[in-house]
Design an enzyme around this catalytic site. Structure first.
Site, PDB file in Angstrom:
ATOM      1  N   HIS A  33       0.863  -1.179   0.000  1.00 29.83           N
ATOM      2  CA  HIS A  33       0.000   0.000   0.000  1.00 29.83           C
ATOM      3  C   HIS A  33       0.905   1.237   0.000  1.00 29.83           C
ATOM      4  CE1 HIS A  33       1.082   0.109   4.208  1.00 29.83           C
ATOM      5  NE2 HIS A  33       0.540  -1.095   4.401  1.00 29.83           N
ATOM      6  N   HIS A  36       4.111   1.311   2.146  1.00 26.35           N
ATOM      7  CA  HIS A  36       5.312   0.634   1.629  1.00 26.35           C
ATOM      8  C   HIS A  36       5.961   1.470   0.519  1.00 26.35           C
ATOM      9  CE1 HIS A  36       2.815  -2.964   2.900  1.00 26.35           C
ATOM     10  NE2 HIS A  36       3.951  -3.227   3.508  1.00 26.35           N
TER      11      HIS A  36
END
Ligand code: PAF
Length: 282
Positions: A33, A36
């Site tokens: 997501h 990251h």
């Protein structure tokens, strides 16, 4: 961008390219997501070569936890990492990482820090994290490694491990990415029902209530933690802990401290959510 599954292939690729150039590692368990991708972007900004690992590490899951259900989305992850400027995605198999099985003999344990807070509720979890991260460090040999502040205890443990074991790696924490309503982004948010998703930001708001009280001079830490647990329970959470700690050592907060970290973990339906907020009084 290259996706590499074999340890020796990755080592060769990095040896051929990295002379005099900095290598950055973004360790992940995939199902990426925006949080990251923020790690990958920081790594891109600071390092010549960006390696992201995608490995759902069996060793850090308890028996009753979600290892088999954990979403595995390598193709989508690779597209996102490519767009974020990653050079190599390292996506090993369980057998490549743990040829003798993951209950293998050597474990890395950052003892005291690993047995409290999340460690108390997930025995063995941080040994699993420290062991796999050590293996990834030995495979990639990065100059810098990037971890999200959402996992503050993990970040503290890994920083301590690197210092204690003289690993020549800079561990870099990247601030938590939140949804507009405050919920920290996490792969586990997808376990929330629609109704639970509406309730979930109460976790962050409750931590912020503590931060505001500390800013206003409150020092009755036990009472603040108790009030927060009550608030979370009445919003439907099952609380593992709410705790006010020294930001760096994770020792229980004292009135003399200037740097606090307020941490919590709580279950909402099938999801176990964690979050934390920092406060610097100086
Ligand atoms: O934070 C995570 O996603 C994992 O704990 C890590 C650091 C990738 C180790 O498996």
């Amino acid at each position: 961008m290259q996706i590499i599954k074999s340890i020796s292939e990755l080592r060769t690729a990095l040896q051929n390219r990295s002379h005099g150039r900095t290598v950055g590692l973004v360790p992940t368990m995939g199902n990426l997501h925006e949080g990251h991708l923020e790690l990958a972007k920081h790594c891109r900004d600071r390092c010549d070569i960006v390696v992201a690992s995608v490995f759902v590490n069996p060793k850090q899951f308890g028996e009753a936890e979600d290892f088999s259900d954990y979403p595995r989305t390598l193709e989508d992850d690779a597209d996102l990492l490519a767009a974020a400027g990653t050079d190599y995605v390292f996506a090993p198999t369980d057998d490549a990482m743990y040829p003798g099985g993951h209950a293998s003999a050597t474990n890395i344990s950052v003892t005291t820090l690993s047995s409290e807070l999340c460690g108390e509720h997930r025995p063995g979890h941080f040994d699993g994290v420290a062991t796999v991260v050590t293996k990834l460090f030995n495979i990639v040999m990065p100059d810098m490694a990037f971890f999200g502040e959402k996992d503050w205890q993990q970040l503290t443990i890994l920083s301590r491990m690197v210092a204690d074991l003289n690993m020549p790696i800079q561990v870099i924490g990247v601030p938590t990415v939140r949804a507009p309503d405050g919920l920290a982004l996490s792969s586990r948010n997808q376990y929330l029902s629609e109704e639970e998703r509406q309730q979930a930001p109460v976790l962050y708001r409750t931590l912020m209530d503590i931060v505001h009280a500390l800013q206003a001079g409150a020092t009755s830490f036990d009472r603040l933690e108790h009030t927060a647990r009550v608030a979370l329970r009445s919003a439907g959470f099952e609380v593992d802990y709410v705790s006010i700690r020294h930001a760096d050592t994770l020792a229980p907060a004292t009135e003399e401290d200037q740097h606090y970290r307020v941490l919590a973990a709580a279950h909402l339906g099938k999801a176990r959510l964690i979050d934390n907020v920092g406060l610097d009084l100086r």
